[in-house]
Scaffold this motif. Sequence first.
Motif, short mmCIF file in Angstrom:
data_model
loop_
_atom_site.label_atom_id
_atom_site.label_comp_id
_atom_site.label_asym_id
_atom_site.label_seq_id
_atom_site.Cartn_x
_atom_site.Cartn_y
_atom_site.Cartn_z
N GLY A 162 0.93 -1.02 0.09
CA GLY A 162 0.28 -0.02 0.04
C GLY A 162 0.77 1.21 -0.04
O GLY A 162 1.85 1.47 0.42
N LEU A 163 0.37 2.16 -0.61
CA LEU A 163 1.39 3.60 -0.86
C LEU A 163 0.76 4.28 0.48
O LEU A 163 -0.30 4.83 0.41
N GLY A 164 1.75 4.57 1.18
CA GLY A 164 1.42 5.26 2.17
C GLY A 164 0.42 4.72 3.41
O GLY A 164 0.86 5.12 4.71
N ASP A 165 -0.66 4.12 3.13
CA ASP A 165 -1.29 3.31 4.26
C ASP A 165 -2.02 2.18 3.39
O ASP A 165 -1.80 1.84 2.31
N ASP A 166 -2.80 1.63 4.30
CA ASP A 166 -3.44 0.23 3.81
C ASP A 166 -4.69 0.42 3.17
O ASP A 166 -5.44 -0.40 3.12
N LYS A 167 -5.28 1.66 3.00
CA LYS A 167 -6.44 1.82 2.40
C LYS A 167 -6.70 1.11 0.89
O LYS A 167 -5.61 1.01 0.26
N PRO A 168 -7.92 0.46 0.62
CA PRO A 168 -7.91 -0.19 -0.60
C PRO A 168 -7.60 0.68 -1.92
O PRO A 168 -6.74 0.04 -2.91
N GLU A 169 -7.90 1.91 -1.67
CA GLU A 169 -7.32 2.68 -3.28
C GLU A 169 -5.90 2.77 -3.38
O GLU A 169 -5.49 3.35 -4.29
N ASN A 170 -5.18 2.60 -2.26
CA ASN A 170 -3.80 2.85 -2.27
C ASN A 170 -3.02 1.35 -2.75
O ASN A 170 -1.83 1.52 -2.53
N ASP A 171 -3.90 0.32 -2.87
CA ASP A 171 -3.16 -1.05 -2.89
C ASP A 171 -2.81 -0.90 -4.16
O ASP A 171 -3.32 -0.61 -5.15
N VAL A 172 -1.39 -1.50 -4.25
CA VAL A 172 -0.86 -2.06 -5.67
C VAL A 172 -0.43 -3.13 -5.89
O VAL A 172 0.06 -3.87 -4.72
N ILE A 173 -0.29 -3.87 -6.94
CA ILE A 173 0.20 -5.07 -7.09
C ILE A 173 1.55 -5.17 -7.69
O ILE A 173 1.76 -4.56 -8.80
N VAL A 174 2.62 -5.76 -7.58
CA VAL A 174 4.02 -5.61 -8.29
C VAL A 174 3.96 -6.47 -9.63
O VAL A 174 3.70 -7.60 -9.63
N VAL A 175 4.16 -5.90 -10.70
CA VAL A 175 4.33 -6.70 -12.04
C VAL A 175 5.59 -6.71 -12.60
O VAL A 175 5.69 -7.41 -13.63
N GLY A 176 6.62 -5.90 -12.12
CA GLY A 176 7.86 -5.90 -12.62
C GLY A 176 8.78 -5.40 -11.92
O GLY A 176 8.64 -4.77 -10.79
N ILE A 177 10.25 -6.18 -11.99
CA ILE A 177 11.18 -5.49 -10.99
C ILE A 177 12.30 -4.95 -12.10
O ILE A 177 12.59 -5.41 -13.00
N ALA A 178 12.45 -3.56 -11.82
CA ALA A 178 13.60 -2.66 -12.88
C ALA A 178 14.96 -2.87 -11.94
O ALA A 178 15.19 -2.64 -10.98
N LYS A 179 16.03 -2.64 -12.80
CA LYS A 179 17.48 -2.48 -12.29
C LYS A 179 17.30 -1.25 -11.85
O LYS A 179 16.67 -0.20 -11.75
N ASN A 180 18.23 -1.02 -10.54
CA ASN A 180 18.36 0.08 -9.95
C ASN A 180 19.26 1.25 -10.91
O ASN A 180 19.82 0.89 -11.89
N VAL A 181 18.76 2.56 -10.61
CA VAL A 181 19.03 3.52 -11.39
C VAL A 181 19.46 4.50 -10.40
O VAL A 181 18.94 4.58 -9.31
N LYS A 182 20.15 5.50 -10.72
CA LYS A 182 20.34 6.78 -9.89
C LYS A 182 19.24 7.71 -10.39
O LYS A 182 18.67 7.89 -11.18
N PHE A 183 18.69 8.14 -9.17
CA PHE A 183 17.64 9.02 -9.15
C PHE A 183 17.72 10.42 -8.79
O PHE A 183 17.45 11.48 -9.50
N GLY A 184 18.71 10.89 -7.95
CA GLY A 184 18.72 12.34 -7.41
C GLY A 184 20.07 12.67 -7.62
O GLY A 184 20.53 13.65 -8.13
N GLU A 185 20.93 12.00 -7.41
CA GLU A 185 22.36 12.25 -7.46
C GLU A 185 23.38 11.19 -7.98
O GLU A 185 23.07 9.95 -7.76
N LEU A 186 24.39 11.49 -8.54
CA LEU A 186 25.42 10.44 -9.29
C LEU A 186 25.99 9.54 -8.30
O LEU A 186 26.30 8.42 -8.21
N ALA A 187 26.33 10.07 -7.23
CA ALA A 187 27.05 9.50 -6.11
C ALA A 187 26.25 8.82 -5.17
O ALA A 187 26.79 8.56 -3.72
N GLU A 188 24.95 8.70 -5.00
CA GLU A 188 24.03 8.22 -3.91
C GLU A 188 24.10 6.64 -3.99
O GLU A 188 24.46 6.00 -5.07
N ASP A 189 23.98 6.30 -3.00
CA ASP A 189 23.39 4.63 -2.61
C ASP A 189 22.27 4.40 -3.33
O ASP A 189 21.23 5.30 -3.73
N PRO A 190 21.95 3.18 -3.57
CA PRO A 190 20.85 2.60 -4.29
C PRO A 190 19.60 3.20 -3.52
O PRO A 190 19.39 3.05 -2.26
N VAL A 191 18.51 3.56 -4.35
CA VAL A 191 17.32 4.30 -3.75
C VAL A 191 16.32 3.29 -3.82
O VAL A 191 15.99 2.43 -4.82
#
Lengths: 111, 894
Positions: free
Chosen positions: B674-703
């Motif tokens: 659940g995104l943020g809480d466990d209300k039904p409208e925030n529930d999601v199901i995982v359909v894929g796993i993506a490789k780690n990418v850099k998101f904010g900074e080049l020198a960051e740890d995996p996000v």
Amino acid sequence: MARTKTDSLQGSLDLLVLKILSRRPRQHGYAIMAAIAGMSDDVLRAEEGSLYPALYRMEEAGWIRAEWIKNETGRRARVYELTAAGKKQLGAEESRWQAISAAINRVLREA
Amino acid sequence: MSLWSRIGNVFQADKVNREIEEEFEAHIAEAIAQGRDPEEARRAFGSALRQREMSHAIRVLGWLENFLQDSAYGVRSMLRSPALTMVALLSLALGIGANTAIFSLLDAVMLRSLPVKDPAQLVLLGTGTASGKTDDFARTELYSYPFYRQLREKNQVFSDTAAMCSMTNAVHGFVEGRTDSEPMNVKLVSGTYFTTLGVRAWKGRTLNDADDNSEGDHPVAVISYAWWKRSLARDPNVLNRELKLGNMIYNIVGVAPPEFFGTKVGEAPDMWIPLSMIKEVPPNFGGYRDNFSESLFILARLKPGVSSTQATSNVNLLFRQILLGFPDAELSQENRRELDKAQVPLTPMATGLSSLRRQFSEPLQILMAVVALVLLIACANIANLLLARSTARARELAVRQALGARRTRLIRQLLTESLILALFGGALGVAFASAGNRLLLRMISGGPETIPLNVSIDLRLLAFALAVTVATAILFGTIPAFRSTRLELTNTLKAGRGPQDTLRKNRLARVLIVSQVSLSLVLMVGAGLFLRSLVNLDKIDTGFNRENVLRLEIDSSSAGYKPGEPRAIALDQEIEERVSALPSVRAASFSAFTFHEGSWGSNVVVPGTNIGQSVDVKHNVVGDGYFATMQIPLLRGRSFSPSDTSTSQRVAIISEHLAKVLFPLGNPLGRHYGLGDDKPENDVIVVGIAKNVKFGELAEDPVNLDYFPYTQRPWDFGDFEVRYTGAYAPIAAAVQQTIHSIDRNLPISKVTTLDEQVARTLTNQRLVAQLCTFFGVLSGFLSCIGIYGLMSYVVSRRTNEIGIRMALGAARFTVGWLVIRETLWLAVVGIAIGIPIALGGSRLVSDMLYGFRGADPASLAAVVMLLLLVALFAGYFPARRASKVDPMVALRYE
């Protein structure tokens, strides 16, 4: 008559020049020198070497002012006269002189 | 009166002399007329020259006249040896100019106070480091509008309080009467903003509290002076002009003063609009009445006599009171705990907010140290040059001292010459600095838009430059001055020189050269370190393929599309389809973020566990083609597809790292969270796993990263990415054309490539590396000149000795080798001293370096080699000159 050393004029050259100019305004340097010698019966003498520096000093201090005029013979001369500040300074110098000479006289009498 | 006339007389020296002369002549003429002997009359005056000198001295301001004479003499002697003067001036100008330029940047970013009334009395609630919108309970950084209103009412320590939106609205608005939209930066502020800051309007009026007291019906704006100039050409009729932003028309009610740029250094909004309009101005943040829509900074002016501790305790008391008083406050145990822990700090706002400051404060300090070192090297150079020259003048100075000149008078003259040199160098340096300032600003801006920072030269900077100049003059002038006047007159006046003299001078010169070489070593090693760090950073694998991706921003909310509307989703999908169909386009997609654009974060809830509670997950909202466009490999499962619509099961793709955190055991595919809480409208199901990418900074740890399709999660402002092949320019034009063919009113901005966006995050590292390299090279060059100068001088002084050696049978090569050996020896000593300093320095900056700790032997060896080569090169020419000496000539040389 033994001539008094002109060193004795050191402190009082200013006083004499101011007094002379107060009596007779608009004199040039030579005339002032002549006046000092004349009025003191040659006892006091201002040498040129000390007179002119004193005149320039007093001019820079603002006690006398100078200007160039043409005198009777037609040549240029630089004449001096007393300023208001100079008059005040003259009064101060005179009273200082009175005080010192009175003090010296007192000592001579007592000692 | 007398002082002025004495100053005046300095410039009329001739006239004064003539007058004195004339008066003396008149006196003598008068004496002759009175009958005195002419000879005697003249003699009575004494030495005419002396009389005149004395009188002159009384009428003229002594030291001023001396100063002018010395200056004129100094200038003349500088002009006599133009090459030496040029080198000295240039190295001074570069040293002083670099110092002034870096200091002005430092001043603008870190030191300068806001151009408002009494900036020292202003404080901010929180630290000002966060921005955005949140609904967390007990956040101390961002506040809601109702909170601001209550704080303003209830506090006892502030004379006035104001609020401003922590984000800037980038709007494509219309100036009434024009058909094309233009980008405008809008800052939403409370009506009390200008009064709290104490800023008066330049024209018209500023906002007032009444503009802010009811939602949606105060469409007024105060524009900045810079925008008035840029967009309205300083139209005097400005107060009757109107603007259209989104769906509403706004009246311009005032223009802010020219020096006012807001409260954030490095950001200059074009206009300020009251917070009552927060729902109307695109991108329609809203939340005027929401107790927990927290997106505002609160700043306030302390009442006179109130200390910041008093204010802090009053604010913290009210913080709790107000939050607990909100009827819709969720008073769970968790929240109560947060509230108890929360402490609102009051940060002084005298220098304003700045993200630039955080980014650049360390690099700027390093650069300040670097340019100070460069200046020292330049000073050492000039000191050496002056020493060499003063030996040539030793005879002249000895004669003058023998004739009665006092030593202090000569020292004063030499110091005046140094001061003149320094002043010219300083003036040139200020000119360099103002050009350098613009260059520096361009360098730190990174991207296509220049940061609106005021780095122009002002009084403070000029004072700084002057102080540096005078200090420099003293630094390189004093020692030569003292040295060259401490003469043994007889020795110097005699033909030839005593060996003692040369030895002493040479020692000082050598010390200077050695220190130059060691400082150059330090700078070059530093440059090498930063360059290596930059290269390391640049080579980091970002996880996505950053080449050949066009990226731009489309502001659909300005064209009337509300986020999440079917119309908006259909628009996005059509754009993606049409652009993907273009030749040379491999894939295209919308997304909320690409890289280094901020984030939208929250915690997540894994049902049945409490794993995700304390984990901050960053979310991205993307189109179906995102992973193909960015070439992010999908390790398991699938990407989003047209089957993921607004009504189908809500899906998510999670990053490798997040998968390990949330679902450490078993297969994450098919699991729920659940995104943020466990209300039904925030529930999601995982359909894929993506490789780690850099998101904010080049020198960051995996996000912790997850992705949602934009059909299922509305998003308003976003990026559009296009992967292409071939050349950039035609594709950029074609894509924009396609977008406009779908809807002509869509404003497109910030067209660039993904590669450039990533590179922009390395701005400060690049700045430091580039500047350090420049100064490293410069210092090497200065050292080279210094060595050359000294060796030339040594050779010319020892020509006699060289002639004797040759006459006694020394080979030409041996003589040349003598010089080279001396040069190398100096360089080696300098290097030996410099290495420990460089190593120590690299430890100091190690936290700025990426990928390695400190200087490694290889790069150190490289720099040493380089310096030795430089020294060799510098020594070669004097050595050649020495070896070419004709013994017969040399033996007669004095």
